[in-house]
Design an enzyme around this catalytic site. Structure first.
Site, mmCIF file in Angstrom:
data_model
loop_
_atom_site.group_PDB
_atom_site.id
_atom_site.type_symbol
_atom_site.label_atom_id
_atom_site.label_comp_id
_atom_site.label_asym_id
_atom_site.label_seq_id
_atom_site.Cartn_x
_atom_site.Cartn_y
_atom_site.Cartn_z
ATOM 1 N N GLU A 23 -0.907 -9.574 -0.302
ATOM 2 C CA GLU A 23 -1.749 -9.289 0.274
ATOM 3 C C GLU A 23 -2.858 -9.420 -1.395
ATOM 4 O O GLU A 23 -3.356 -10.066 -2.008
ATOM 5 C CB GLU A 23 -2.754 -8.335 0.444
ATOM 6 C CG GLU A 23 -1.768 -8.802 1.926
ATOM 7 C CD GLU A 23 -2.478 -7.737 3.005
ATOM 8 O OE1 GLU A 23 -1.914 -6.335 2.722
ATOM 9 O OE2 GLU A 23 -2.955 -7.649 4.403
ATOM 10 N N ALA A 63 1.059 -1.756 -0.031
ATOM 11 C CA ALA A 63 -0.134 -0.177 0.330
ATOM 12 C C ALA A 63 1.234 1.568 -0.036
ATOM 13 O O ALA A 63 2.016 1.300 0.515
ATOM 14 C CB ALA A 63 -1.109 -0.306 1.366
ATOM 15 N N GLY A 66 0.644 -4.450 0.880
ATOM 16 C CA GLY A 66 -0.750 -4.700 0.177
ATOM 17 C C GLY A 66 -0.124 -5.145 -0.854
ATOM 18 O O GLY A 66 -1.269 -6.210 -1.656
ATOM 19 N N GLU A 69 4.393 -5.133 7.381
ATOM 20 C CA GLU A 69 4.492 -3.615 8.259
ATOM 21 C C GLU A 69 4.713 -3.520 9.340
ATOM 22 O O GLU A 69 4.579 -3.151 10.065
ATOM 23 C CB GLU A 69 2.769 -4.544 7.897
ATOM 24 C CG GLU A 69 2.220 -3.942 6.482
ATOM 25 C CD GLU A 69 1.859 -5.937 5.502
ATOM 26 O OE1 GLU A 69 2.996 -6.637 5.864
ATOM 27 O OE2 GLU A 69 0.752 -5.897 4.725
HETATM 28 C C1 HXC Z 1 5.282 4.246 -1.435
HETATM 29 C C2 HXC Z 1 7.095 3.442 -1.901
HETATM 30 C C3 HXC Z 1 6.851 2.017 -1.029
HETATM 31 C C4 HXC Z 1 5.655 2.238 -0.937
HETATM 32 C C5 HXC Z 1 8.840 1.522 -2.538
HETATM 33 N N1 HXC Z 1 8.060 3.242 -2.388
HETATM 34 N N2 HXC Z 1 7.682 1.431 -1.587
HETATM 35 N N3 HXC Z 1 6.230 4.257 -1.853
HETATM 36 N N4 HXC Z 1 4.839 3.066 -1.078
HETATM 37 N N5 HXC Z 1 4.622 0.675 0.117
HETATM 38 C C6 HXC Z 1 9.123 4.360 -3.852
HETATM 39 C C7 HXC Z 1 10.189 5.158 -2.495
HETATM 40 O O1 HXC Z 1 9.179 5.920 -1.744
HETATM 41 C C8 HXC Z 1 11.087 5.136 -3.816
HETATM 42 O O2 HXC Z 1 10.568 6.668 -3.571
HETATM 43 C C9 HXC Z 1 10.905 4.536 -4.261
HETATM 44 O O3 HXC Z 1 9.068 3.560 -4.653
HETATM 45 C C10 HXC Z 1 11.980 3.265 -5.324
HETATM 46 O O4 HXC Z 1 11.690 3.209 -3.497
HETATM 47 P P1 HXC Z 1 13.114 2.185 -2.767
HETATM 48 O O5 HXC Z 1 13.272 2.656 -1.826
HETATM 49 O O6 HXC Z 1 13.842 3.969 -2.985
HETATM 50 O O7 HXC Z 1 14.228 1.351 -3.593
HETATM 51 P P2 HXC Z 1 14.466 0.148 -2.634
HETATM 52 O O8 HXC Z 1 16.253 1.005 -2.152
HETATM 53 O O9 HXC Z 1 15.640 -0.955 -4.051
HETATM 54 O O10 HXC Z 1 14.049 -0.824 -1.921
HETATM 55 C C11 HXC Z 1 13.301 -1.402 -2.387
HETATM 56 C C12 HXC Z 1 12.019 -2.224 -1.580
HETATM 57 C C13 HXC Z 1 11.527 -0.749 -0.132
HETATM 58 C C14 HXC Z 1 12.433 -3.039 -0.289
HETATM 59 C C15 HXC Z 1 10.573 -2.702 -1.719
HETATM 60 O O11 HXC Z 1 10.749 0.622 -0.649
HETATM 61 C C16 HXC Z 1 10.983 -0.796 0.566
HETATM 62 O O12 HXC Z 1 10.695 -1.373 1.399
HETATM 63 N N6 HXC Z 1 9.099 -0.518 0.564
HETATM 64 C C17 HXC Z 1 8.313 -0.186 1.045
HETATM 65 C C18 HXC Z 1 7.664 -2.069 1.040
HETATM 66 C C19 HXC Z 1 6.293 -1.988 2.399
HETATM 67 O O13 HXC Z 1 7.083 -1.911 3.198
HETATM 68 N N7 HXC Z 1 5.193 -2.192 2.356
HETATM 69 C C20 HXC Z 1 4.300 -2.713 3.328
HETATM 70 C C21 HXC Z 1 4.242 -0.916 2.797
HETATM 71 S S1 HXC Z 1 2.178 -1.412 4.491
HETATM 72 P P3 HXC Z 1 11.192 7.812 -3.836
HETATM 73 O O14 HXC Z 1 10.597 8.635 -4.752
HETATM 74 O O15 HXC Z 1 10.946 7.982 -2.108
HETATM 75 O O16 HXC Z 1 12.928 7.732 -4.562
HETATM 76 C C22 HXC Z 1 1.450 -2.044 3.516
HETATM 77 C C23 HXC Z 1 -0.576 -2.050 4.179
HETATM 78 C C24 HXC Z 1 -0.833 -3.042 3.756
HETATM 79 O O17 HXC Z 1 0.975 -2.351 2.980
HETATM 80 C C25 HXC Z 1 -2.561 -3.201 4.496
HETATM 81 C C26 HXC Z 1 -3.493 -3.383 3.514
HETATM 82 C C27 HXC Z 1 -3.621 -3.129 2.020
#
Ligand code: HXC
Length: 294
Positions: A148, A102, A145, A168
């Site tokens: 999911e 998400a 997400g 998460e």
């Molecule tokens: C918003 C995101 C994002 C996310 C990545 N980006 N994941 N933006 N929401 N979930 C954006 C980053 O901010 C960045 O943009 C760009 O994508 C590239 O990401 P990087 O982090 O620079 O890339 P990398 O170093 O290769 O790392 C990849 C990654 C990391 C390991 C996937 O991005 C990461 O950990 N993302 C979050 C994963 C996460 O926690 N997902 C769960 C979300 S909570 P900018 O512009 O900043 O450079 C969730 C709750 C669900 O899903 C609940 C119900 C639906």
């Protein structure tokens, strides 16, 4: 037939100010008029153009699932549900990310009152209520997400570099779109607990071994293999495929006795269809069945 849609900002507000879900009627109108999407690419694939194809397309954000994207996804699914030619649907992302979860930036400042009062993310359920078979083709990250979303689909194929996770907990929250439930059913308690409590990812081969995905392919073959699977499914009776899907899904919700009873009734129901008659007649006549979805 391609509906490549990036220019409809006037139809859809940006993710941070996403509109409420549209009616199925408006969705059908959008689709039939050529479709207008900002965050996804929508197409039909396969030799017979009978596989609905949806590609998540926010590459800069690793396909983070903002509200606008999920609203569009629901709309595209509505369109394929209503399209009598479509017998299966493939959802995929890019080589780098199926979806990194998400959209954290969109969620960051939300309050409990907004989440609970507005039933935040309720519309995500649309993916799991589609009656046609849906295949997730996962390359790269399927996190939070994103994992999911893949698990809401009926079949998951993974590319060799896919990574699945429910991170998460590292953000101070928990999965909210079925992660704790579907992951546990797919891989069992110990691995699900480990993934949900540590945020650790599993790779494609671990995902295959644990039963989360059914096949693993080289990255560049994944999508075409998923479409091939969709074509195989679409060649069968669409009516009966929906019954089969309903019966398998019931296994997650009913007791064994209730599930077997439902299965038996659906099995009996196939005898009311022309397709059941055609399938068995074709076998006896040693020819390929020609299903009419009737
Ligand atoms: C918003 C995101 C994002 C996310 C990545 N980006 N994941 N933006 N929401 N979930 C954006 C980053 O901010 C960045 O943009 C760009 O994508 C590239 O990401 P990087 O982090 O620079 O890339 P990398 O170093 O290769 O790392 C990849 C990654 C990391 C390991 C996937 O991005 C990461 O950990 N993302 C979050 C994963 C996460 O926690 N997902 C769960 C979300 S909570 P900018 O512009 O900043 O450079 C969730 C709750 C669900 O899903 C609940 C119900 C639906």
């Amino acid at each position: 037939m391609a509906f490549l849609c990036r220019s409809a900002a006037m139809l859809l507000k940006p993710c941070s100010r996403a509109p409420a879900a549209m009616s199925a009627l408006s969705a059908a109108r959008l689709y039939s008029s050529g479709g207008q999407y900002e965050y996804i690419l929508v197409d039909k694939r396969g030799e017979k153009n009978n596989v609905g194809f949806i590609q998540l397309n926010r590459p800069k954000a690793l396909n983070a699932l903002c509200d606008g994207l999920m609203t569009e996804l629901g709309r595209a699914l509505d369109s394929f549900e209503a399209d009598a030619d479509v017998g299966a649907i493939v959802i995929t992302g890019s080589d780098r990310a199926f979806a990194a979860g998400a959209d954290i930036k969109e969620m960051q400042n939300r309050t409990f009152q907004e989440c609970y009062g507005g039933n935040f993310l309720a519309h995500w359920n649309r993916v799991s209520t589609v009656r046609k078979p849906v295949i997730a083709a996962v390359n790269g990250f399927a996190l939070g997400g994103g994992c999911e979303l893949a698990m809401m689909c009926d079949i998951i194929y993974a590319g060799e570099k896919a990574q699945f996770g429910q991170p998460e907990i590292l953000l101070g929250t928990i999965p909210g779109a079925g992660g704790t439930q579907r992951l546990t059913r797919a891989v069992g308690k110990s691995l699900a607990m480990e993934m949900v409590l540590t945020g650790d990812k599993v790779n494609a081969h671990e995902a295959k071994q644990s039963g989360l995905v059914s096949k693993v392919y080289p990255v560049d073959q994944l999508v075409s293999e998923a479409v091939k699977c969709g074509e195989k499914i679409a060649a069968n009776s669409k009516l009966v495929s929906s019954m089969a899907k309903e019966a398998v899904n019931a296994a997650f919700e009913l007791t064994l006795a209730e599930g077997n009873r439902l299965e038996k009734r659906l099995f009996h129901s196939t005898f009311a269809t022309d397709d059941r008659k055609e399938g068995m007649t074709a076998f006896v006549e040693k020819r390929k069945a020609d299903f009419q979805d009737n």
